[in-house]
Design a protein around this motif. Sequence first.
Motif, mmCIF file in Angstrom:
data_model
loop_
_atom_site.group_PDB
_atom_site.id
_atom_site.type_symbol
_atom_site.label_atom_id
_atom_site.label_comp_id
_atom_site.label_asym_id
_atom_site.label_seq_id
_atom_site.Cartn_x
_atom_site.Cartn_y
_atom_site.Cartn_z
ATOM 1 N N ILE A 18 2.947 5.879 -3.173
ATOM 2 C CA ILE A 18 3.999 6.693 -3.788
ATOM 3 C C ILE A 18 3.780 6.768 -5.299
ATOM 4 O O ILE A 18 3.840 7.846 -5.908
ATOM 5 N N VAL A 19 3.474 5.626 -5.913
ATOM 6 C CA VAL A 19 3.248 5.619 -7.368
ATOM 7 C C VAL A 19 2.070 6.520 -7.733
ATOM 8 O O VAL A 19 2.175 7.359 -8.638
ATOM 9 N N LEU A 20 0.951 6.376 -7.017
ATOM 10 C CA LEU A 20 -0.237 7.165 -7.378
ATOM 11 C C LEU A 20 0.005 8.654 -7.159
ATOM 12 O O LEU A 20 -0.427 9.486 -7.963
ATOM 13 N N ASP A 21 0.717 8.983 -6.075
ATOM 14 C CA ASP A 21 1.031 10.391 -5.823
ATOM 15 C C ASP A 21 1.886 10.957 -6.963
ATOM 16 O O ASP A 21 1.615 12.055 -7.470
ATOM 17 N N VAL A 48 7.477 1.231 -8.370
ATOM 18 C CA VAL A 48 8.540 1.504 -7.388
ATOM 19 C C VAL A 48 8.699 0.275 -6.487
ATOM 20 O O VAL A 48 7.828 -0.602 -6.440
ATOM 21 N N ILE A 49 9.835 0.259 -5.791
ATOM 22 C CA ILE A 49 10.095 -0.776 -4.793
ATOM 23 C C ILE A 49 10.237 -0.092 -3.435
ATOM 24 O O ILE A 49 10.994 0.879 -3.302
ATOM 25 N N VAL A 50 9.485 -0.584 -2.440
ATOM 26 C CA VAL A 50 9.566 -0.089 -1.063
ATOM 27 C C VAL A 50 9.774 -1.296 -0.147
ATOM 28 O O VAL A 50 8.940 -2.210 -0.147
ATOM 29 N N ASP A 51 10.861 -1.285 0.611
ATOM 30 C CA ASP A 51 11.153 -2.400 1.535
ATOM 31 C C ASP A 51 10.992 -3.758 0.865
ATOM 32 O O ASP A 51 10.448 -4.697 1.453
ATOM 33 N N GLY A 52 11.446 -3.845 -0.390
ATOM 34 C CA GLY A 52 11.442 -5.135 -1.088
ATOM 35 C C GLY A 52 10.150 -5.489 -1.798
ATOM 36 O O GLY A 52 10.066 -6.540 -2.433
ATOM 37 N N TYR A 53 9.138 -4.631 -1.699
ATOM 38 C CA TYR A 53 7.845 -4.909 -2.343
ATOM 39 C C TYR A 53 7.552 -3.901 -3.451
ATOM 40 O O TYR A 53 7.891 -2.723 -3.334
ATOM 41 N N TYR A 54 6.870 -4.399 -4.469
ATOM 42 C CA TYR A 54 6.609 -3.594 -5.660
ATOM 43 C C TYR A 54 5.237 -2.928 -5.630
ATOM 44 O O TYR A 54 4.266 -3.504 -5.125
ATOM 45 N N GLY A 55 5.198 -1.720 -6.200
ATOM 46 C CA GLY A 55 3.934 -1.054 -6.524
ATOM 47 C C GLY A 55 3.951 -0.789 -8.019
ATOM 48 O O GLY A 55 5.021 -0.504 -8.581
ATOM 49 N N PRO A 89 -11.163 -9.874 2.765
ATOM 50 C CA PRO A 89 -12.498 -10.364 3.131
ATOM 51 C C PRO A 89 -13.568 -9.285 2.968
ATOM 52 O O PRO A 89 -14.743 -9.594 2.856
ATOM 53 N N LYS A 90 -13.138 -8.025 2.969
ATOM 54 C CA LYS A 90 -14.093 -6.925 2.820
ATOM 55 C C LYS A 90 -14.232 -6.461 1.379
ATOM 56 O O LYS A 90 -14.887 -5.463 1.123
ATOM 57 N N GLY A 91 -13.562 -7.155 0.445
ATOM 58 C CA GLY A 91 -13.662 -6.769 -0.961
ATOM 59 C C GLY A 91 -12.334 -6.289 -1.498
ATOM 60 O O GLY A 91 -11.311 -6.361 -0.818
ATOM 61 N N PRO A 92 -12.339 -5.773 -2.747
ATOM 62 C CA PRO A 92 -11.088 -5.353 -3.371
ATOM 63 C C PRO A 92 -10.485 -4.132 -2.675
ATOM 64 O O PRO A 92 -11.203 -3.187 -2.366
ATOM 65 N N TRP A 93 -9.178 -4.174 -2.449
ATOM 66 C CA TRP A 93 -8.448 -3.018 -1.909
ATOM 67 C C TRP A 93 -7.491 -2.533 -2.994
ATOM 68 O O TRP A 93 -6.526 -3.224 -3.312
ATOM 69 N N ILE A 94 -7.808 -1.364 -3.557
ATOM 70 C CA ILE A 94 -6.911 -0.736 -4.522
ATOM 71 C C ILE A 94 -5.757 -0.162 -3.715
ATOM 72 O O ILE A 94 -5.919 0.838 -3.011
ATOM 73 N N LEU A 95 -4.601 -0.812 -3.795
ATOM 74 C CA LEU A 95 -3.469 -0.385 -2.970
ATOM 75 C C LEU A 95 -3.060 1.030 -3.361
ATOM 76 O O LEU A 95 -3.041 1.386 -4.536
ATOM 77 N N GLY A 96 -2.768 1.837 -2.346
ATOM 78 C CA GLY A 96 -2.504 3.259 -2.571
ATOM 79 C C GLY A 96 -3.734 4.103 -2.290
ATOM 80 O O GLY A 96 -3.647 5.322 -2.208
ATOM 81 N N GLU A 97 -4.883 3.451 -2.169
ATOM 82 C CA GLU A 97 -6.111 4.145 -1.777
ATOM 83 C C GLU A 97 -6.606 3.525 -0.470
ATOM 84 O O GLU A 97 -6.075 2.523 -0.013
ATOM 85 N N HIS A 155 0.844 -1.198 0.000
ATOM 86 C CA HIS A 155 0.000 0.000 0.000
ATOM 87 C C HIS A 155 0.884 1.255 0.000
ATOM 88 O O HIS A 155 0.632 2.209 -0.744
ATOM 89 N N ARG A 156 1.948 1.227 0.805
ATOM 90 C CA ARG A 156 2.859 2.382 0.814
ATOM 91 C C ARG A 156 3.525 2.550 -0.548
ATOM 92 O O ARG A 156 3.655 3.673 -1.053
ATOM 93 N N ALA A 157 3.959 1.458 -1.144
ATOM 94 C CA ALA A 157 4.602 1.540 -2.470
ATOM 95 C C ALA A 157 3.632 2.142 -3.492
ATOM 96 O O ALA A 157 3.989 3.041 -4.262
#
Length: 256
Positions: A19-22, A101-108, A243-251, A14-16
């Motif tokens: 940053i991309v969406l911003d 981008v890559i943040v702490d080893g994870y991709y956005g 479980p609560k549905g789709p999470w658009i990461l970054g939002e 989500h953090r990665a």
Amino acid sequence: MIYSKSWSELDTMHRANSIVLDILRRLKEMVVPGITTADLDRMAEEWTFEAGALPAFKGYGRGNRPYPATLCASVNEEIVHGIPGPRQLKDGDIIGLDMGVIVDGYYGDSAMTVPVGTISSDARRLVDATEKSLDLGVQQVVVGNRVSDIGHAVHSYVKGLGYTVVKEFTGHGIGRALHEDPQVPNYGEPGHGPRISEGMVLAIEPMVCAGRSDVVIADDQWTASTADGSLSAHFERSVAATPKGPWILGESAPAR
Ligand code: MF3
Ligand code: CO
């Protein structure tokens, strides 16, 4: 192999993607006639480092021609993977901006197509339809659904408007790698492919064309354009199944 992510991994992704969406939103403000795609790439890279992240696309391997930039900038008939350069944008163009981008080893990984100045109503309709098709695809990221439900939702919507989808490129799983299993095609019959389970993260990226969807790759070995020169648009979001549905990461996470 499909890797499901824990909540703490989702938080990093989500953090990665924040940053991309911003950065994509800031680039959108810079898109005016006269600016070059290299100018946009320079800002994208500067803001990536400023945010404490690393560019995900730069150096990404494909044979002997690693991707040379932070941003993919794809103008008009270019579908995806346009390499930034001295080309000046002009009034009436549309430009796909795609960044990872890559943040702490994870991709956005996310993308949007934006207008340059005033665009034709045909171009506007294509861009809006592509964004809407992304939204319809995202809504299928529900635990228990199948991966092909996404492509079916994307394709059936845009086909109804007379558009085509690109078949050579697909969305993808994303996490510790930019491209993980499964592939997420932008077409298909519903009810096929892997079942969507909790913690799966899928980059959904409809590539929609106003004409035929046949692709040609430029001599730079990256830039993919429509063979018939018709306009093409691209949107992308990295989406987690919760479980609560789709999470658009970054939002914000789903509230339901
Ligand atoms: N969003 C695109 C993708 O998922 C961008 C890749 S550019 C590359 O394939 F250079 F990294 F390949
Ligand atoms: Co992608």
